[in-house]
Design a protein around this motif. Structure first.
Motif, PDB file in Angstrom:
ATOM      1  N   ALA A  86      65.544  73.962  37.826  1.00 20.83           N
ATOM      2  CA  ALA A  86      65.749  72.855  37.047  1.00 20.83           C
ATOM      3  C   ALA A  86      64.726  73.481  35.816  1.00 20.83           C
ATOM      4  N   GLU A  87      63.870  74.437  35.765  1.00 16.61           N
ATOM      5  CA  GLU A  87      63.187  74.784  34.364  1.00 16.61           C
ATOM      6  C   GLU A  87      64.162  75.609  33.771  1.00 16.61           C
ATOM      7  N   GLU A  88      65.152  76.451  34.255  1.00 22.36           N
ATOM      8  CA  GLU A  88      66.248  77.235  33.641  1.00 22.36           C
ATOM      9  C   GLU A  88      66.894  76.220  32.815  1.00 22.36           C
ATOM     10  N   HIS A  89      67.266  74.993  33.376  1.00 24.43           N
ATOM     11  CA  HIS A  89      68.545  74.125  32.907  1.00 24.43           C
ATOM     12  C   HIS A  89      67.828  72.938  32.282  1.00 24.43           C
ATOM     13  N   GLY A  90      66.559  73.276  32.211  1.00 22.50           N
ATOM     14  CA  GLY A  90      65.686  72.024  31.373  1.00 22.50           C
ATOM     15  C   GLY A  90      66.024  70.551  31.770  1.00 22.50           C
ATOM     16  N   LEU A  91      65.887  70.756  33.102  1.00 20.21           N
ATOM     17  CA  LEU A  91      66.252  69.378  34.011  1.00 20.21           C
ATOM     18  C   LEU A  91      64.818  69.095  34.624  1.00 20.21           C
ATOM     19  N   PRO A  92      64.852  67.786  34.926  1.00 22.19           N
ATOM     20  CA  PRO A  92      63.606  67.160  35.647  1.00 22.19           C
ATOM     21  C   PRO A  92      63.913  67.680  37.355  1.00 22.19           C
ATOM     22  N   CYS A  93      62.871  68.149  38.030  1.00 19.54           N
ATOM     23  CA  CYS A  93      63.156  68.100  39.529  1.00 19.54           C
ATOM     24  C   CYS A  93      62.517  67.082  40.295  1.00 19.54           C
ATOM     25  N   VAL A  94      62.906  66.709  41.551  1.00 21.38           N
ATOM     26  CA  VAL A  94      62.330  65.485  41.950  1.00 21.38           C
ATOM     27  C   VAL A  94      61.880  65.535  43.507  1.00 21.38           C
ATOM     28  N   ASP A  95      60.740  65.207  43.754  1.00 24.56           N
ATOM     29  CA  ASP A  95      60.319  65.315  45.123  1.00 24.56           C
ATOM     30  C   ASP A  95      60.617  64.142  45.961  1.00 24.56           C
ATOM     31  N   LEU A  96      61.573  63.924  46.630  1.00 24.05           N
ATOM     32  CA  LEU A  96      62.164  62.911  47.132  1.00 24.05           C
ATOM     33  C   LEU A  96      61.279  62.136  48.063  1.00 24.05           C
ATOM     34  N   LYS A  97      60.318  62.956  48.727  1.00 22.69           N
ATOM     35  CA  LYS A  97      59.459  62.231  49.717  1.00 22.69           C
ATOM     36  C   LYS A  97      58.523  61.475  48.949  1.00 22.69           C
ATOM     37  N   GLN A  98      58.326  61.760  47.819  1.00 21.61           N
ATOM     38  CA  GLN A  98      57.358  60.936  46.936  1.00 21.61           C
ATOM     39  C   GLN A  98      57.586  59.901  46.011  1.00 21.61           C
ATOM     40  N   VAL A  99      58.925  59.657  45.835  1.00 20.47           N
ATOM     41  CA  VAL A  99      59.557  58.724  44.796  1.00 20.47           C
ATOM     42  C   VAL A  99      60.105  57.724  45.524  1.00 20.47           C
ATOM     43  N   THR A 100      60.083  56.263  45.096  1.00 20.77           N
ATOM     44  CA  THR A 100      60.504  55.308  45.570  1.00 20.77           C
ATOM     45  C   THR A 100      61.548  54.705  44.706  1.00 20.77           C
ATOM     46  N   ILE A 101      62.919  54.628  45.248  1.00 17.03           N
ATOM     47  CA  ILE A 101      64.048  54.070  44.404  1.00 17.03           C
ATOM     48  C   ILE A 101      64.189  52.883  44.792  1.00 17.03           C
ATOM     49  N   PRO A 102      64.226  51.791  43.567  1.00 13.81           N
ATOM     50  CA  PRO A 102      64.517  50.599  43.882  1.00 13.81           C
ATOM     51  C   PRO A 102      65.666  50.099  44.547  1.00 13.81           C
ATOM     52  N   PRO A 103      66.030  49.311  45.510  1.00 11.16           N
ATOM     53  CA  PRO A 103      67.248  48.747  45.901  1.00 11.16           C
ATOM     54  C   PRO A 103      68.275  48.466  44.862  1.00 11.16           C
ATOM     55  N   SER A 104      67.719  47.758  43.820  1.00 18.05           N
ATOM     56  CA  SER A 104      68.506  47.310  42.747  1.00 18.05           C
ATOM     57  C   SER A 104      69.296  48.828  42.015  1.00 18.05           C
ATOM     58  N   VAL A 105      68.823  49.978  42.023  1.00 14.93           N
ATOM     59  CA  VAL A 105      69.266  51.089  41.179  1.00 14.93           C
ATOM     60  C   VAL A 105      70.168  51.862  42.519  1.00 14.93           C
ATOM     61  N   VAL A 106      69.841  51.775  43.791  1.00 17.53           N
ATOM     62  CA  VAL A 106      70.590  52.208  45.112  1.00 17.53           C
ATOM     63  C   VAL A 106      71.814  51.707  44.833  1.00 17.53           C
ATOM     64  N   GLU A 107      71.943  50.360  44.595  1.00 17.83           N
ATOM     65  CA  GLU A 107      73.042  49.554  44.666  1.00 17.83           C
ATOM     66  C   GLU A 107      74.295  49.919  43.826  1.00 17.83           C
ATOM     67  N   LYS A 108      73.615  50.755  42.526  1.00 20.10           N
ATOM     68  CA  LYS A 108      74.672  51.049  41.216  1.00 20.10           C
ATOM     69  C   LYS A 108      75.719  52.147  41.723  1.00 20.10           C
ATOM     70  N   VAL A 109      75.399  53.113  42.767  1.00 23.88           N
ATOM     71  CA  VAL A 109      76.287  54.188  43.543  1.00 23.88           C
ATOM     72  C   VAL A 109      76.726  53.701  44.810  1.00 23.88           C
ATOM     73  N   PRO A 110      78.209  53.320  44.989  1.00 21.29           N
ATOM     74  CA  PRO A 110      78.573  52.845  46.201  1.00 21.29           C
ATOM     75  C   PRO A 110      78.344  54.148  47.378  1.00 21.29           C
ATOM     76  N   GLU A 111      78.011  53.365  48.740  1.00 21.35           N
ATOM     77  CA  GLU A 111      77.575  54.446  49.638  1.00 21.35           C
ATOM     78  C   GLU A 111      78.528  55.493  50.054  1.00 21.35           C
ATOM     79  N   SER A 112      79.681  55.263  49.914  1.00 21.10           N
ATOM     80  CA  SER A 112      80.893  56.112  50.082  1.00 21.10           C
ATOM     81  C   SER A 112      80.710  57.196  48.841  1.00 21.10           C
ATOM     82  N   VAL A 113      80.627  57.025  47.798  1.00 27.69           N
ATOM     83  CA  VAL A 113      80.533  57.999  46.742  1.00 27.69           C
ATOM     84  C   VAL A 113      79.058  58.993  46.765  1.00 27.69           C
TER      85      VAL A 113
END
Length: 568
Positions: free
Chosen positions: A57-84
């Protein structure tokens, strides 16, 4: 992870995560195996997946996410279909103006980024996370089984108007016999059970109402509602459950009980199934019995140091009755089995009479009550005494005959464990007298009563210190002086604990020893309140006191104690 490895590998070396020698070895292994250097570093355990990802992430200048620490709201999860999400191993993180930030494991996977841009018709921003934690997070947010989840199946049922049941028959409830190979229903029931196991549920409730079926999971003692299957599926779901638990499919008017043996992942589970008729059809509860939960030692139950020492001494007494009390689902069986596990040695004979046998214990003779053939508790106890046991467990003292038999066994040199449904420890004494057991027998045979409840524990991942409001401290009966050394903690809610702030449960206990003073009061037929006052004056900590102590130590919250135990 693709090319450009020198950059991120250099960052890992600069940060002291790996040495140049380790990097050289990883590059050599990667050339031989055809894998990326990043994956090889993780495989060789020179760096963790998160450390590699942070460097990428540092090399490409992108954020890195610790998925155990973040809460993703259901309204955002719905934006990408499960199959995708599953097909491309991506997870939406947040919306920013007209862009959607998605999490990937490879910053150079331009094909996937283009595909998402096309499918979602949105500007796509990138964040990074290790692939294994990304897959786990996708399972957590979309459903537990790779390939399909209960939610996606319910959607499939709702979208298709196939009717799985025959037309409802007059007055017969709304269940018809459904062919066992009715594949979607078979899958749906299996998914409901699998999902419950993944979420650590203790039971699954399938309840019919006028216009829907409500499915709820009890997780850490609290019911949580899941998506409702369409009402027309009730008959098919119930028939599938009845087939699995070997019940009579045609019987709709009487309650029925059964058992299901099922394997989910690498776990062998027993499910106790209960079906009762209601005015909207049959209601079903499946209780998940996990053998792993029962193999706890007395130490892990959560007894305070004083109660633990006393309980250890009690279970080594040669005779007498030890009663464990509390409502259904308060962990009485776990406590009793922990005691039996402690005592289970080759030189000790242990026999149990249970209705039904919930967990099977190696080295212990377990007998199941069978009312249909007249094999009830009292008859089993009478028979088991001829087998010369040292220790007897009676599942429940539910009538005077069973209680009498248990007392007779204790008076003839056996240690007897049993359960009673009372609210507190002193209440067990008057309850036994109410059942018709003479007070002098209760006084001479009972050696201790342990009352218990289960409280939810703060989530270890997201708990943080907090200060309860003055009003809450006052209602808990705590002064500023009492809480000056307390470390109150509270979970803020994260993905690990399903955003509840709690993960796992432990007991709170009230251990009343039968002292000579309490024996005299029992013999004299004194009321529960007086026995309770006397026990407290002799050092008994109440359920509430034990709970407050655990809250002050940061194990749980004051609100959880208020929910479970009442102030004396």
């Amino acid at each position: 992870m693709a090319t450009g490895m020198d950059g991120f590998a250099g960052i890992l070396v600069r940060n002291g995560v790996i040495s140049t020698d380790q990097l050289s070895e990883a590059e050599r292994v990667a050339r031989d195996t055809g894998e990326s250097v990043g994956d090889t570093l993780v495989k060789l355990e020179y760096a963790s997946g998160m450390e590699v990802m942070e460097a990428l992430a540092e090399e490409h200048g992108l954020p890195c996410v610790d998925l155990k620490q973040v809460t993703i709201p259901p309204s955002v999860v719905e934006k990408v279909p499960e199959s995708v999400a599953r097909e491309n191993t991506v997870l939406p993180l947040e919306e920013e103006d007209d862009a959607l930030r998605v999490i990937l494991s490879d910053p150079l996977d331009l094909d996937t980024i283009d595909k998402l841009r096309f499918i979602l018709n949105r500007r796509i921003e990138i964040a990074l996370a290790p692939k294994d934690s990304l897959v786990e997070a996708i399972n957590r947010h979309y459903g537990q089984i790779e390939g399909e989840s209960a939610d996606s199946m319910l959607q499939e049922f709702t979208d298709t108007a196939i009717d799985f049941t025959e037309t409802e028959s007059e007055g017969a409830g709304d269940e018809e016999i459904v062919d066992e190979s009715s594949a979607p229903i078979v899958r749906l029931v299996h998914l409901l059970i699998s999902e419950a196991v993944q979420l650590r549920a203790s039971d699954i409730h399938v309840e019919p109402f006028e216009d829907r079926i409500r499915v709820r999971y009890r997780i850490d003692g609290v019911l949580i509602e899941r998506d409702s299957p369409p009402r027309r599926l009730l008959g098919a779901i119930l028939s599938r459950i009845k087939i699995l638990s070997k019940m009579d499919i045609a019987e709709r008017r009487r309650p029925q009980d059964g058992r299901i043996k099922v394997t989910v992942g690498d776990k062998d589970l027993d499910l106790r199934v209960s079906i009762i008729p209601t005015n909207h059809g049959q209601s079903c509860v499946m209780r998940l019995l996990d053998k792993d939960n029962i193999s706890v030692g007395v130490r892990q139950l959560g007894l305070s140091e004083k109660d633990f020492a006393e309980f250890k001494n009690l279970i080594r007494r040669p005779n007498g009755i030890i009663l464990v009390t509390g409502p259904t689902g308060s962990g009485k069986t776990t406590t009793l089995y922990a005691a039996l596990n402690e005592l289970n040695r080759p030189d000790v004979k242990i026999i149990t009479a249970e209705d039904p046998v919930e967990y099977y214990l190696a080295g212990i003779n377990q007998v199941e009550v069978r009312h249909k053939i007249g094999l009830d508790f009292s008859r089993i106890i009478r028979a088991m005494l001829r087998q010369a046991p040292n220790i007897i467990l009676v599942g429940e003292m539910r009538d005077d005959e069973t209680a009498h038999m248990g007392i007779q066994a204790s008076l003839t040199g056996h240690l007897v464990f049993s359960t009673l449904h009372t609210n507190d420890a002193p209440g067990a004494i008057t309850r036994m007298v109410d059942m018709g057991v003479p007070a002098y027998l209760v006084a001479s045979s009972v050696i201790a009563v342990l009352a218990q409840r289960l409280i939810r524990l703060n989530c270890p991942k997201c708990k943080q210190p907090y200060t309860p409001s003055q009003a809450i401290l006052e209602s808990a009966g705590l002064s500023a002086e009492m809480v000056k050394d307390a470390t109150f903690m509270k979970g803020r809610g994260c993905g690990f604990c399903n955003r509840s702030g709690y993960k796992g449960r432990q007991g709170i206990f009230e251990l009343m020893l039968m002292t000579s003073k309490i024996r005299e009061m029992t013999f004299a037929g004194k009321p529960t309140q007086e026995i309770r006052k006397s026990a407290i004056s002799q050092g008994m900590a109440t359920l509430y006191d034990d709970g407050i102590r655990k809250a002050m130590a940061g194990a749980t919250t004051l609100e959880e104690i208020f929910r479970v135990a009442k102030k004396s």
